[in-house]
Enzyme design. Sequence first.
Site, PDB file in Angstrom:
ATOM      1  N   PHE A 195       0.836  -1.193   0.000  1.00  0.00           N
ATOM      2  CA  PHE A 195       0.000   0.000   0.000  1.00  0.00           C
ATOM      3  C   PHE A 195       0.875   1.249   0.000  1.00  0.00           C
ATOM      4  O   PHE A 195       1.590   1.522   0.961  1.00  0.00           O
ATOM      5  CB  PHE A 195      -0.945  -0.007   1.202  1.00  0.00           C
ATOM      6  CG  PHE A 195      -2.051  -1.017   1.088  1.00  0.00           C
ATOM      7  CD1 PHE A 195      -3.239  -0.704   0.442  1.00  0.00           C
ATOM      8  CD2 PHE A 195      -1.903  -2.294   1.614  1.00  0.00           C
ATOM      9  CE1 PHE A 195      -4.261  -1.640   0.323  1.00  0.00           C
ATOM     10  CE2 PHE A 195      -2.915  -3.242   1.499  1.00  0.00           C
ATOM     11  CZ  PHE A 195      -4.092  -2.913   0.847  1.00  0.00           C
ATOM     12  N   ASP A 196       0.791   2.001  -1.093  1.00  0.00           N
ATOM     13  CA  ASP A 196       1.566   3.227  -1.271  1.00  0.00           C
ATOM     14  C   ASP A 196       0.992   4.365  -0.428  1.00  0.00           C
ATOM     15  O   ASP A 196      -0.216   4.456  -0.230  1.00  0.00           O
ATOM     16  CB  ASP A 196       1.533   3.608  -2.756  1.00  0.00           C
ATOM     17  CG  ASP A 196       2.259   4.900  -3.053  1.00  0.00           C
ATOM     18  OD1 ASP A 196       3.498   4.911  -2.932  1.00  0.00           O
ATOM     19  OD2 ASP A 196       1.590   5.888  -3.403  1.00  0.00           O
ATOM     20  N   GLU A 221       3.339   1.474   3.322  1.00  0.00           N
ATOM     21  CA  GLU A 221       4.391   2.488   3.357  1.00  0.00           C
ATOM     22  C   GLU A 221       3.933   3.621   4.271  1.00  0.00           C
ATOM     23  O   GLU A 221       3.370   4.612   3.817  1.00  0.00           O
ATOM     24  CB  GLU A 221       4.674   3.012   1.942  1.00  0.00           C
ATOM     25  CG  GLU A 221       5.788   4.051   1.904  1.00  0.00           C
ATOM     26  CD  GLU A 221       5.707   4.977   0.701  1.00  0.00           C
ATOM     27  OE1 GLU A 221       6.745   5.554   0.332  1.00  0.00           O
ATOM     28  OE2 GLU A 221       4.604   5.157   0.130  1.00  0.00           O
ATOM     29  N   HIS A 304      13.114   2.601  -4.010  1.00  0.00           N
ATOM     30  CA  HIS A 304      13.142   3.464  -5.180  1.00  0.00           C
ATOM     31  C   HIS A 304      13.060   4.943  -4.835  1.00  0.00           C
ATOM     32  O   HIS A 304      13.435   5.797  -5.650  1.00  0.00           O
ATOM     33  CB  HIS A 304      11.985   3.102  -6.119  1.00  0.00           C
ATOM     34  CG  HIS A 304      10.634   3.302  -5.500  1.00  0.00           C
ATOM     35  ND1 HIS A 304      10.189   2.536  -4.432  1.00  0.00           N
ATOM     36  CD2 HIS A 304       9.635   4.183  -5.773  1.00  0.00           C
ATOM     37  CE1 HIS A 304       8.988   2.945  -4.092  1.00  0.00           C
ATOM     38  NE2 HIS A 304       8.627   3.941  -4.886  1.00  0.00           N
ATOM     39  N   ASP A 305      12.550   5.269  -3.650  1.00  0.00           N
ATOM     40  CA  ASP A 305      12.478   6.653  -3.203  1.00  0.00           C
ATOM     41  C   ASP A 305      13.751   7.077  -2.467  1.00  0.00           C
ATOM     42  O   ASP A 305      14.310   8.137  -2.734  1.00  0.00           O
ATOM     43  CB  ASP A 305      11.287   6.854  -2.268  1.00  0.00           C
ATOM     44  CG  ASP A 305       9.951   6.809  -2.984  1.00  0.00           C
ATOM     45  OD1 ASP A 305       9.862   7.352  -4.101  1.00  0.00           O
ATOM     46  OD2 ASP A 305       9.003   6.230  -2.431  1.00  0.00           O
TER      47      ASP A 305
END
Length: 418
Positions: A195-196, A221, A304-305
Amino acid sequence: MGYSEKKYGEDNQWAGFVDGQNVIGRGREILLQGFNWESHKYQWWPSLEQKIPQISKAGFTSVWLPPAFDSLAPQGYLPRNIYSLNSEYGSEYQLKSLLKTMQNNNVRAMADIVINHRVGSTQGAGGLYNRYDGMALPWDERAVTRCTGGHGNWSTGDNFHGVPNIDHTQDFVRNDLKNWLQWLRKSVGFQDFRFDFAKGFAAKFVKEYIEAAGPMFSVGEYWDSCNYSPPSYHLDYNQDSHRQRIIDWIDSTGGLCAAFDFTTKGILQEAVKGEWWRLRDSQGKPAGVLGWWPSRAVTFIENHDTGSTQGHWPFPSNHIMEGYAYILTHPGIPKVFYDHFFDWGSSIQDQIIKLMQIRRSQDLHSRSSIKILEASAHVYAAMIGEKVCMKVGEGSWCPWGREWKLATSGHRYAVWHK
């Protein structure tokens, strides 16, 4: 202060079932993040499919895939028509071929669920693109929170600025999203969920979505800033309030969803600089979420962030193997970053695989016991599960007794087992 594992089940199994199915994993997962910020440029689905046998052989149980649906931004995090599986990563046909190959190799596919916000197709109230005419799920302004230009209710979390935020308090929105999640599980072939931007909507809705769709494993996240104090703004030793916020979010999902252990990442990337004492809290436990609720803590050192070409909060590059030696031997659910495994050379890959082999062969899992034996400026050492010892740092340390055998070692780390 802190959380008791006993509230949600006993032994080594996670608790939480939907229609008789365990929806939050087995506690022995090892995750791979299967992309970085630039992956959309490289025909990603076919490229990744070729690597699945290697990923399976290494011992990964689940691969987190990037958002697999239509998006305004090529990386997938500004979704539009979420029923369209044609994205910058490849076509629907290529995605389904990848998922089939993963299934054939016993590797679960984790869908990146981006449901905090959605880019509209049509200008509505206020001249904003807050309508979704002509799309699957043709919502109107009622689906958008009032604080981001819609006619819905106020947001139940933080705003993701610049695009319409979805109002999860609306029954029709939740019903549509539950149907979509069930479609991803039962028709498309995803088994796990990530879950973003989980801070953007109330955790109770995550619970509702998991109960409806029944993923095998879910992780959220929930990322906010660690605790820093002026004037130097050096990381505080005590991060209890930071990890408590993550614990509270997990608890609000009914314990059905794990969370990325941002507390451990923040502490670990300072510890490797010669402050290993940070890894033991005032109660003698690991200082991150894994010290309080390990079966819900997904540990990681990069994503990735934080890394990749974004580099918002990078782990010190010359210390990554110390980081992996820590998370791959400790309780929690460890996650390996694609770049480290595939792009940093065969030596790094071989070392990660060896640590994964030790984790599996010695049956280390999310709830393995841990005893921290030393945590000073120059060395950290611990015994995990009664039969594995490890140390990281420049200081010298080894377990006492002839029963201990060196299993693997590298720059500033070593692991032993009986």
